[in-house]
Design a protein around this motif. Structure first.
Motif, PDB file in Angstrom:
ATOM      1  N   ALA A  25       0.803  -1.219   0.000  1.00 46.50           N
ATOM      2  CA  ALA A  25       0.000   0.000   0.000  1.00 46.50           C
ATOM      3  C   ALA A  25       0.839   1.273   0.000  1.00 46.50           C
ATOM      4  O   ALA A  25       0.480   2.264  -0.653  1.00 46.50           O
ATOM      5  N   GLU A  26       1.976   1.272   0.730  1.00 51.07           N
ATOM      6  CA  GLU A  26       2.713   2.511   0.943  1.00 51.07           C
ATOM      7  C   GLU A  26       4.185   2.448   0.553  1.00 51.07           C
ATOM      8  O   GLU A  26       4.863   3.476   0.541  1.00 51.07           O
ATOM      9  N   GLY A  27       4.685   1.230   0.294  1.00 51.97           N
ATOM     10  CA  GLY A  27       6.112   1.106   0.021  1.00 51.97           C
ATOM     11  C   GLY A  27       6.955   1.468   1.221  1.00 51.97           C
ATOM     12  O   GLY A  27       8.089   1.932   1.078  1.00 51.97           O
ATOM     13  N   GLU A  28       6.383   1.230   2.419  1.00 45.86           N
ATOM     14  CA  GLU A  28       7.031   1.690   3.636  1.00 45.86           C
ATOM     15  C   GLU A  28       6.808   0.693   4.762  1.00 45.86           C
ATOM     16  O   GLU A  28       5.751   0.066   4.867  1.00 45.86           O
ATOM     17  N   THR A  83      11.588  -7.472  -5.348  1.00 49.60           N
ATOM     18  CA  THR A  83      10.377  -6.943  -5.981  1.00 49.60           C
ATOM     19  C   THR A  83      10.668  -5.872  -7.022  1.00 49.60           C
ATOM     20  O   THR A  83       9.780  -5.508  -7.793  1.00 49.60           O
ATOM     21  N   GLY A  84      11.905  -5.357  -7.008  1.00 48.30           N
ATOM     22  CA  GLY A  84      12.232  -4.280  -7.936  1.00 48.30           C
ATOM     23  C   GLY A  84      11.566  -2.970  -7.572  1.00 48.30           C
ATOM     24  O   GLY A  84      11.361  -2.107  -8.434  1.00 48.30           O
ATOM     25  N   ARG A  85      11.228  -2.798  -6.277  1.00 41.31           N
ATOM     26  CA  ARG A  85      10.543  -1.590  -5.826  1.00 41.31           C
ATOM     27  C   ARG A  85      11.403  -0.837  -4.815  1.00 41.31           C
ATOM     28  O   ARG A  85      12.023  -1.460  -3.947  1.00 41.31           O
ATOM     29  N   PRO A  86      11.445   0.500  -4.865  1.00 45.92           N
ATOM     30  CA  PRO A  86      12.119   1.260  -3.806  1.00 45.92           C
ATOM     31  C   PRO A  86      11.257   1.229  -2.550  1.00 45.92           C
ATOM     32  O   PRO A  86      10.062   1.529  -2.590  1.00 45.92           O
ATOM     33  N   LEU A  87      11.842   0.852  -1.424  1.00 50.43           N
ATOM     34  CA  LEU A  87      11.096   0.730  -0.179  1.00 50.43           C
ATOM     35  C   LEU A  87      11.768   1.531   0.926  1.00 50.43           C
ATOM     36  O   LEU A  87      12.993   1.652   0.951  1.00 50.43           O
TER      37      LEU A  87
END
Length: 299
Positions: free
Chosen positions: A140-143, A200-204
């Protein structure tokens, strides 16, 4: 031989069941909800509650070994029924138990140490699967919001813990031993989040909570004070062995423990971007009730 697995529907228990079945053993599974166990048909599922030994009945009868939890109930409180459980095991002729600790030595460990049953204590530092608690926030938030972000810990895959327990129960030879169980490297929460970002290839992002903020969140989640104190002490000041690498998984199972990077890659879908919901079809376009696909219970 028959082996009893307590907590058979839990994180580790399901893996113990699977490893025992693959080893050709008969398995009896103890659970508070047999109807919702979802275990293979070859498993004998019995109802019982470790917090109430009077419900256990013949669960221990004819059993060679037991994978035994040291917590019970919905609040994961330390079991106080250790003496009763040890007596049940002795009367039934149980030969050995693998005790899955909960971060501290309690009444179950003490009772079996004083019994005539061969015991082995398994001490996983932290489960990789506990990281799934971050999934909804990441999607939801990448956090992620966590305390003690840079304290290292030797997280271990639950499947590796299950393999160790099954090997100890079937093969024996580990009486009176205590094994710390870790993966191949200690990782902080920040490093675990970085591995998930890579998978995941996502900035977190990681937002570090203060201890008081963490305590407040755990209380709001309904955790009792005993569990909160255990969480704080374990996460803030873990024992030295939690930051080292244990060879136990390799020595007992004959293979290397799985890394967190491997675990994260396998579970990457849990942390991926949320799938957008398709707009609902107009009422006239909906399929008649009789033609709808059947609904199945969630695993």
């Amino acid at each position: 031989m028959t082996f009893l697995v307590t907590g058979a529907t839990g994180k580790v228990g399901r893996h113990v069941v699977g490893h025992l079945l693959r080893a050709g053993q008969r398995v009896r599974a103890l659970t508070r909800d047999p109807a919702g166990a979802g275990l293979p048909e070859s498993v004998e599922v019995v109802r019982g509650d470790l917090t109430d030994p009077g419900t256990l009945g013949p669960a221990f009868d004819g059993v060679e070994g037991v994978h035994l939890l040291t917590v019970g109930g919905d609040d994961y409180a330390t079991l106080r029924t250790g003496p009763e459980l040890a007596r049940l095991a002795e009367r039934a002729g149980v030969r050995r138990v693998a005790l899955l600790w909960n971060g501290q030595v309690g009444p179950v460990e003490e009772a079996f140490a004083a019994s005539g049953v061969e015991w082995t204590r398994l001490q996983p530092v932290d489960f990789m699967g506990n990281t799934l608690a971050w999934a909804s926030a990441i999607r939801a938030e990448g956090e992620v919001r966590e305390p003690f972000a840079d304290v290292p810990g030797g997280v271990v895959d639950e499947a590796d813990v299950g393999a160790v327990s099954a090997a100890v129960l079937v093969r024996g030879g580990h009486t009176g031993r205590t094994y710390v169980l870790t993966g191949p490297q200690p990782l902080s929460r920040r490093q675990r989040l970085a591995a998930i970002a890579e998978a995941t290839g996502r900035p977190l992002r990681l937002v570090e909570l203060t201890e008081e903020q963490a305590r407040r969140r755990w209380r709001q989640a309904g955790h009792g004070e005993e569990l909160i104190e255990l969480l704080v002490s374990w996460q803030r000041d873990p024992p030295p062995e939690s930051a080292s690498v244990s060879p136990a998984v390799r020595e007992i199972t004959g293979r290397e423990p799985r890394s967190f990077a491997e675990w994260a890659a396998e579970h990457a879908a849990h942390f991926g971007a949320e799938v957008a919901k398709a707009p609902e079809a107009p009422e006239a376009a909906k399929a008649p009730a009789a033609l709808k696909a059947p609904e199945f219970p969630k695993a």
